[in-house]
Design an enzyme around this catalytic site. Structure first.
Site, short mmCIF file in Angstrom:
data_model
loop_
_atom_site.label_atom_id
_atom_site.label_comp_id
_atom_site.label_asym_id
_atom_site.label_seq_id
_atom_site.Cartn_x
_atom_site.Cartn_y
_atom_site.Cartn_z
N SER A 12 1.06 -0.77 0.08
CA SER A 12 -0.01 0.07 -0.21
C SER A 12 0.58 1.42 0.32
O SER A 12 0.62 2.25 -0.55
CB SER A 12 -1.58 0.14 1.16
OG SER A 12 -0.28 -0.60 2.88
N LYS A 107 9.13 1.47 7.97
CA LYS A 107 9.25 1.80 9.98
C LYS A 107 9.34 0.31 10.49
O LYS A 107 8.47 -0.33 10.71
CB LYS A 107 7.50 2.77 9.90
CG LYS A 107 7.85 3.59 9.86
CD LYS A 107 6.62 4.25 9.40
CE LYS A 107 6.35 5.83 8.77
NZ LYS A 107 5.23 6.08 9.06
N SER A 139 1.01 10.09 7.70
CA SER A 139 0.83 9.51 5.72
C SER A 139 0.43 8.34 5.93
O SER A 139 1.53 7.25 5.54
CB SER A 139 2.61 9.74 5.35
OG SER A 139 3.40 8.99 5.66
N LYS A 192 6.47 4.29 17.18
CA LYS A 192 5.54 5.34 17.94
C LYS A 192 4.60 3.56 16.95
O LYS A 192 3.66 3.96 17.89
CB LYS A 192 5.18 6.19 16.36
CG LYS A 192 5.40 5.94 15.31
CD LYS A 192 4.15 5.22 14.61
CE LYS A 192 4.73 5.71 13.08
NZ LYS A 192 3.69 4.28 12.22
N ASP A 245 3.93 11.94 13.57
CA ASP A 245 3.49 10.39 13.22
C ASP A 245 2.56 9.51 14.20
O ASP A 245 2.28 8.82 14.18
CB ASP A 245 4.79 9.74 12.71
CG ASP A 245 4.73 8.22 11.84
OD1 ASP A 245 3.12 8.06 11.60
OD2 ASP A 245 5.18 7.85 11.17
N THR A 249 -1.33 7.82 13.86
CA THR A 249 -0.83 6.37 13.56
C THR A 249 -1.57 5.90 14.72
O THR A 249 -2.76 4.51 14.79
CB THR A 249 0.40 5.56 13.73
OG1 THR A 249 1.03 6.07 12.85
CG2 THR A 249 0.22 4.17 13.45
N ASN A 257 -1.80 -0.52 12.74
CA ASN A 257 -1.23 -1.14 14.67
C ASN A 257 -2.63 -0.43 15.38
O ASN A 257 -2.63 -0.86 16.39
CB ASN A 257 -0.03 -0.28 14.34
CG ASN A 257 1.26 -0.65 13.84
OD1 ASN A 257 2.19 -1.57 14.56
ND2 ASN A 257 1.17 0.30 12.76
#
Length: 346
Positions: A12, A107, A139, A192, A245, A249, A257
């Site tokens: 993605s 990440k 993002s 994160k 971020d 998230t 997550n």
């Protein structure tokens, strides 16, 4: 000068970044091992498994041949899952030309070695880690593909490399900042995800906004604490890669997550949660890595510790919350050694 950029792989986020590059009038070659995915991207201009209903620009071409994807490219963007980064980088080595800009947007840590992604890439390509670039920030692929306004950061010890990456991606809906703190940007982007898992778990337990606000705030303190110990600039964690971020998230239903944490909070077993997601949940691997790293460095990360025990030691989430709330009284402001501030002030 070549107008071609290669993107490895077609998940993605890789697809969304390929779309940004294509909208910037670049020739984009996307590499994937999946022949059906290649056919769909090339013939229907879609990647329905990862971004259903999103139309892709016609100047994105997919291939299963990595040599074909990277041949003649002026930049290579690696967006492989952390667990596959070493394998993909090793395969790339045969086709990568020294001096070609390499950007990664993954990440996480390598689980076995606990190394950052830039370290893994540099080891496999045999290049200077300082010349690599990491792209991170708040993002969601689902929003980037729709051209929703988005801001990210590209970090590198090499200012020219960061500026080149900035020029590749910057446009009217995708704003890019530069940063010289690659370590901090990578650590923030990885860690994160752990706190986002915890935020989803808190929501799944029905604890409300107060609990989630506390979790995000103290989670950021833990990220900053371990980050500084590992050589990061403390100010990075107050920027896009850090708090930016973390917020996106830990509060959005687009976040894998957060969704995984929410299901865990509702009483689902970890195996059941992973089966239902259908995609990688980086925060689960990262929790294990951060638990080991913090133990080795002697850095207190109580939220990470409790999440580790929930994920891997079958601790009940409510018991974990009680353990966090019942800790000894603390001062909010951890004192940072003066030499750390002086290091980043100059």
């Amino acid at each position: 000068m070549s107008n071609k950029v290669a993107v490895l792989v077609a998940g993605s986020w890789g697809t969304a970044l390929a779309s940004v590059l294509a909208h910037n009038n670049l020739e984009v070659a996307v590499w994937t091992r999946n022949i059906e995915q290649v056919k769909e991207i090339n013939e229907k201009h879609m990647n329905s498994r990862y971004l259903p209903d999103a139309a892709l620009p016609a100047n994105i071409r997919a291939t299963t041949d990595m040599k074909d994807a990277v041949d003649g490219a002026k930049a290579i963007v690696i967006v492989a899952p952390s667990s596959a980064m070493r394998e993909v980088s090793n395969q790339l080595k045969a086709y990568w030309t020294e001096g070609t800009l390499v950007i990664h947007a993954t990440k996480g840590f390598e689980t076995e070695s606990l190394k950052r992604m830039s370290t893994v890439i540099s080891e496999e390509l045999g290049c200077d880690e300082g010349n690599l670039v990491v792209l991170s920030g708040p993002s969601h692929a689902e929003e980037v593909i729709k051209k929703c306004p988005t801001t990210v950061v590209v970090a590198s010890a090499n200012a020219q490399a960061a500026a080149a990456a900035q020029d590749l991606f910057m446009n009217s809906y995708f704003r890019v900042y530069t940063n010289r703190d690659m370590i901090g940007v990578e650590l923030a982007g990885a860690l994160k995800n752990i706190i986002a898992l915890g935020a989803g778990m808190s929501d799944g337990l029905g604890f409300g906004d107060n609990a989630k606000a506390a979790l995000l705030t103290r989670g950021l303190a833990e990220i900053s604490r371990i980050g500084v110990e590992m050589g990061a600039n403390p100010l990075t964690f107050a920027g896009l890669a850090g708090i930016g971020d973390l917020v996106v998230t830990a509060t959005s239903r687009h976040s894998r997550n957060w969704r995984a944490g929410s299901l865990l909070g509702q009483g689902k077993a970890l195996g059941e949660v992973l089966d239902s997601m259908g995609m990688v949940v980086e925060g689960i691997r990262t929790t294990k890595a951060a638990y080991v790293i913090s133990s080795k460095l002697g850095v207190q990360m109580p939220i990470v510790d409790q999440l580790y025990h929930v994920l891997f030691m079958d601790r009940d989430p409510r018991v974990a919350v009680e353990a966090l709330m019942g800790r000894d009284p603390k001062t909010e402001m951890e004192i940072m050694p003066q030499e750390i501030w002086e290091q980043w002030h100059t």
